[in-house]
Every structure is written in structure tokens, then in C-alpha cells.
Design an enzyme around this catalytic site. Sequence first.
Site, PDB file in Angstrom:
ATOM      1  N   TYR A 152       3.267   9.655  -0.465  1.00  0.00           N
ATOM      2  CA  TYR A 152       4.340   9.057   0.340  1.00  0.00           C
ATOM      3  C   TYR A 152       5.718   9.280  -0.302  1.00  0.00           C
ATOM      4  O   TYR A 152       6.741   9.054   0.345  1.00  0.00           O
ATOM      5  CB  TYR A 152       4.125   7.545   0.546  1.00  0.00           C
ATOM      6  CG  TYR A 152       2.832   7.162   1.221  1.00  0.00           C
ATOM      7  CD1 TYR A 152       2.006   8.121   1.819  1.00  0.00           C
ATOM      8  CD2 TYR A 152       2.407   5.840   1.275  1.00  0.00           C
ATOM      9  CE1 TYR A 152       0.810   7.759   2.431  1.00  0.00           C
ATOM     10  CE2 TYR A 152       1.208   5.477   1.886  1.00  0.00           C
ATOM     11  CZ  TYR A 152       0.414   6.438   2.454  1.00  0.00           C
ATOM     12  OH  TYR A 152      -0.774   6.076   3.045  1.00  0.00           O
ATOM     13  N   ASP A 212       0.848  -1.202   0.000  1.00  0.00           N
ATOM     14  CA  ASP A 212       0.000   0.000   0.000  1.00  0.00           C
ATOM     15  C   ASP A 212       0.879   1.246   0.000  1.00  0.00           C
ATOM     16  O   ASP A 212       1.501   1.579   1.001  1.00  0.00           O
ATOM     17  CB  ASP A 212      -0.887   0.009   1.251  1.00  0.00           C
ATOM     18  CG  ASP A 212      -1.820   1.218   1.267  1.00  0.00           C
ATOM     19  OD1 ASP A 212      -2.899   1.118   0.665  1.00  0.00           O
ATOM     20  OD2 ASP A 212      -1.443   2.265   1.832  1.00  0.00           O
ATOM     21  N   LYS A 230      -2.566   6.000  -4.408  1.00  0.00           N
ATOM     22  CA  LYS A 230      -3.659   6.923  -4.080  1.00  0.00           C
ATOM     23  C   LYS A 230      -3.438   8.283  -4.719  1.00  0.00           C
ATOM     24  O   LYS A 230      -2.297   8.762  -4.812  1.00  0.00           O
ATOM     25  CB  LYS A 230      -3.775   7.102  -2.553  1.00  0.00           C
ATOM     26  CG  LYS A 230      -3.728   5.795  -1.771  1.00  0.00           C
ATOM     27  CD  LYS A 230      -3.996   5.982  -0.290  1.00  0.00           C
ATOM     28  CE  LYS A 230      -3.644   4.717   0.487  1.00  0.00           C
ATOM     29  NZ  LYS A 230      -2.234   4.569   0.855  1.00  0.00           N
ATOM     30  N   HIS A 282      -7.456   9.659  -2.007  1.00  0.00           N
ATOM     31  CA  HIS A 282      -6.830   9.565  -0.672  1.00  0.00           C
ATOM     32  C   HIS A 282      -7.716  10.181   0.427  1.00  0.00           C
ATOM     33  O   HIS A 282      -7.847   9.610   1.502  1.00  0.00           O
ATOM     34  CB  HIS A 282      -5.462  10.259  -0.724  1.00  0.00           C
ATOM     35  CG  HIS A 282      -4.470   9.731   0.266  1.00  0.00           C
ATOM     36  ND1 HIS A 282      -3.129   9.624  -0.012  1.00  0.00           N
ATOM     37  CD2 HIS A 282      -4.614   9.292   1.536  1.00  0.00           C
ATOM     38  CE1 HIS A 282      -2.503   9.135   1.050  1.00  0.00           C
ATOM     39  NE2 HIS A 282      -3.379   8.931   1.998  1.00  0.00           N
TER      40      HIS A 282
HETATM   41  N1  LIG Z   1      -5.261   6.389   3.729  1.00  0.00           N
HETATM   42  C1  LIG Z   1      -4.730   7.112   4.673  1.00  0.00           C
HETATM   43  O1  LIG Z   1      -5.108   8.275   4.894  1.00  0.00           O
HETATM   44  C2  LIG Z   1      -3.648   6.530   5.523  1.00  0.00           C
HETATM   45  C3  LIG Z   1      -3.224   7.183   6.686  1.00  0.00           C
HETATM   46  C4  LIG Z   1      -2.234   6.581   7.468  1.00  0.00           C
HETATM   47  C5  LIG Z   1      -1.690   5.360   7.076  1.00  0.00           C
HETATM   48  N2  LIG Z   1      -2.107   4.766   5.920  1.00  0.00           N
HETATM   49  C6  LIG Z   1      -1.545   3.452   5.476  1.00  0.00           C
HETATM   50  O2  LIG Z   1      -1.606   2.540   6.572  1.00  0.00           O
HETATM   51  C7  LIG Z   1      -0.303   2.000   6.793  1.00  0.00           C
HETATM   52  C8  LIG Z   1      -0.118   1.612   8.240  1.00  0.00           C
HETATM   53  O3  LIG Z   1      -0.388   2.705   9.095  1.00  0.00           O
HETATM   54  P1  LIG Z   1       0.742   3.428   9.976  1.00  0.00           P
HETATM   55  O4  LIG Z   1       2.033   3.306   9.294  1.00  0.00           O
HETATM   56  O5  LIG Z   1       0.230   4.796  10.264  1.00  0.00           O
HETATM   57  O6  LIG Z   1       0.705   2.687  11.386  1.00  0.00           O
HETATM   58  P2  LIG Z   1       0.648   1.186  11.947  1.00  0.00           P
HETATM   59  O7  LIG Z   1       0.823   0.200  10.862  1.00  0.00           O
HETATM   60  O8  LIG Z   1      -0.554   1.115  12.812  1.00  0.00           O
HETATM   61  O9  LIG Z   1       1.909   1.180  12.916  1.00  0.00           O
HETATM   62  C9  LIG Z   1       3.214   1.302  12.419  1.00  0.00           C
HETATM   63  C10 LIG Z   1       4.159   1.463  13.602  1.00  0.00           C
HETATM   64  O10 LIG Z   1       4.155   0.289  14.404  1.00  0.00           O
HETATM   65  C11 LIG Z   1       5.471  -0.292  14.422  1.00  0.00           C
HETATM   66  N3  LIG Z   1       5.278  -1.742  14.311  1.00  0.00           N
HETATM   67  C12 LIG Z   1       4.878  -2.441  13.232  1.00  0.00           C
HETATM   68  N4  LIG Z   1       4.769  -3.757  13.521  1.00  0.00           N
HETATM   69  C13 LIG Z   1       5.099  -3.885  14.817  1.00  0.00           C
HETATM   70  C14 LIG Z   1       5.164  -4.990  15.689  1.00  0.00           C
HETATM   71  N5  LIG Z   1       4.878  -6.222  15.275  1.00  0.00           N
HETATM   72  N6  LIG Z   1       5.566  -4.767  16.989  1.00  0.00           N
HETATM   73  C15 LIG Z   1       5.871  -3.514  17.411  1.00  0.00           C
HETATM   74  N7  LIG Z   1       5.823  -2.423  16.626  1.00  0.00           N
HETATM   75  C16 LIG Z   1       5.427  -2.606  15.332  1.00  0.00           C
HETATM   76  C17 LIG Z   1       6.212   0.299  13.242  1.00  0.00           C
HETATM   77  O11 LIG Z   1       7.604   0.416  13.511  1.00  0.00           O
HETATM   78  P3  LIG Z   1       8.751  -0.371  12.623  1.00  0.00           P
HETATM   79  O12 LIG Z   1       8.633   0.095  11.214  1.00  0.00           O
HETATM   80  O13 LIG Z   1      10.018   0.064  13.281  1.00  0.00           O
HETATM   81  O14 LIG Z   1       8.462  -1.841  12.791  1.00  0.00           O
HETATM   82  C18 LIG Z   1       5.585   1.695  13.171  1.00  0.00           C
HETATM   83  O15 LIG Z   1       6.192   2.559  14.111  1.00  0.00           O
HETATM   84  C19 LIG Z   1       0.630   3.116   6.307  1.00  0.00           C
HETATM   85  O16 LIG Z   1       1.956   2.679   6.099  1.00  0.00           O
HETATM   86  C20 LIG Z   1      -0.088   3.543   5.050  1.00  0.00           C
HETATM   87  O17 LIG Z   1       0.196   2.623   4.002  1.00  0.00           O
HETATM   88  C21 LIG Z   1      -3.077   5.327   5.147  1.00  0.00           C
END
Ligand SMILES: NC(=O)c1ccc[n+]([C@@H]2O[C@H](COP(=O)([O-])OP(=O)(O)OC[C@H]3O[C@@H](n4cnc5c(N)ncnc54)[C@H](OP(=O)(O)O)[C@@H]3O)[C@@H](O)[C@H]2O)c1
Length: 275
Positions: free
Chosen positions: A50, A45, A75, A108
Amino acid sequence: MSVPTLTLNDGTKIPQLGLGVWQMQDDEAPGIILSALNAGYRHIDTAAAYGNEAGVGRGIAESDVPREEVFVTSKLWNDRQGYDAALRAFDETMGKLGFDYLDLYLIHWPMPAQDRYVDSWKALIRLREEGRIRAIGVSNFLPDHLERLLDETGKAPAINQIELHPYFQQAKQREVHAKLGIATECWSPLGQGEALSDPILTEIASRYGKSAAQVILRWQVQLGLVTIPKSANHDRMRENISIFDFELTEAEMAQIKGLDSADGRIGPDPATADF
Ligand SMILES: NC(=O)c1ccc[n+]([C@@H]2O[C@H](COP(=O)([O-])OP(=O)(O)OC[C@H]3O[C@@H](n4cnc5c(N)ncnc54)[C@H](OP(=O)(O)O)[C@@H]3O)[C@@H](O)[C@H]2O)c1
């Protein structure tokens, strides 16, 4: 164990778990993508905003995994909304990814103050009809935005990617999606790490020899959602995809349901977001 797929309302199959790549630098993306593909991920994704579409495309091209085996989402960013602008933005995205088709393209944010999301949606419908995108959808759309797309174009999005984690579960929004035949995809599925030390989640996790992250992702999969945890770390990537060898009970699903909070939102409110 391979990741199960969900069939979207247009017949497209999407792997239920993928890798989110927000906040990854373009030059680090190829290595992370190769690592993810080695760990078994077949769903990535990304987004124009990004700044790493080129790195994502390069990582896939440099891997041994054929392009058609990887489901890629990108997006349309807010400053490119409108019919012609969206068509041009899509061409740029495809140039950066180096692909001749995209699996899923999302608007988005609805950006209601701009009032251009219906025109953007018409551009996505055209791109899908031309065969350049397999499935089209939206992100951060509220029920009234979805209803308006349907009223004005007759075409429902295949998916709506929304903020969804244990502290912000979006039950009402999910009900609307189910009624309209729209799949729900969770962004920030781990609450950006916030929920990982929750005592209820860690206690459930200890019963299975799993982590709180794995329990959250398993809960989302058992609810029938698509989820895209982000990790740039190979061990945590492997951990996050290793959730298909255990099953939460109804009682555990109910315990997690109880963690929902009215003020659990981390990101912007789509009703007022304007950036
Ligand atoms: N459409 C939208 O508006 C929107 C908005 C926000 C996000 N997104 C998408 O959603 C994806 C995920 O959301 P996000 O990046 O905000 O947050 P998330 O996936 O909820 O959390 C990511 C965080 O958790 C850590 N992490 C991941 N796996 C872990 C585990 N098993 N144990 C401990 N820590 C862990 C990661 O660190 P490390 O990398 O160091 O493991 C990072 O700091 C984004 O990358 C993006 O593709 C979309």
C-alpha cells in the site's frame, strides 16, 4: 461503545473491526490515522504494497494513544516471498512503521505459481518465535494452500484475510477455517461500495435508523468475522464503527445470506493470481 475482540488460535486478541488503509497516500495517512483513533478505532490494516506503512506508523506515534493499545497488521508482498527475502522484507516494514513489534503479519497472496509460500510461512514462524510479531497469518489462501502449510510446518495461520461481502460470502472457505481453527477476516467488506444501494440491505437498515454499510458490518461481526472497512472520511469512519448498539435478527441474517452470488467476486482469484 468499544469494539469487541476475538481471541485467535495463539491467544492473541484482535479487535473485530478495524480500518483498512489501501489506496491512502503515505502523506495523508497520519491525518487519517489520527482521525480514526479519535473515532475509537484501535486496529489498522496496512501492507507493504500500500506504500503507506511510514504514514501509518507516524500517525500512531503522533497520537495520544499508546502503541500497545493499537493492533496493527501489515503484509508481505508477492515479490518478497521466500525464507530470507521475507525476513528482509519484514525488517523493512518495521523500519517504515517505526515499531519494535508488529501485532499481525500476513502473507498477502499465496502466488501458487511462485511456489514459495511455505518458505515464507517458515520465516513468519521464526519471527513470531523471536517475539517480533504477536500473531501470524495469511491472506487469499485457498483450502489446499492452508492444508499444505499445516502438513509441512504443523502450524496453522491465526487468520486468513479474504474477499468477503454480501455478494461474495465464502461459506465453504469459512467452514474450512472453522475446522482448522483459523479466524476469517473480510477484505472489501463493503464490496467497495457496490452493495450499499441493495434494496434488502437498505430496507433492513431503515428499521434500525442505520445505513446499509452499518448493516453489512454488523452482519459480519455477528458471523464472528473480523472486518476492516476502508474510509478516508471522518463521518463515514464514525458511521462504520457505530454498529455495536443494535442486533440483526436471525431472519435478517438469513435475508442477507440470500444475497450471496457465485459470480460476486470483485478481486483476483487466488488460484490463478500472479502479479
Ligand atoms: N488482502 C487483500 O488482498 C486485500 C485486498 C483488498 C483490500 N484489502 C483491505 O481491505 C480494506 C477494505 O477494502 P476496500 O478498501 O477494498 O473496500 P471497502 O472497505 O469494501 O469499501 C471502501 C469504499 O467504500 C466507501 N465507504 C466506506 N464506508 C462507507 C460508508 N459508510 N458509506 C458509503 N461509502 C463508504 C469508501 O469511500 P470513502 O473513503 O470516501 O469513505 C471506499 O470507496 C482495504 O483498505 C485493505 O486494508 C485487502
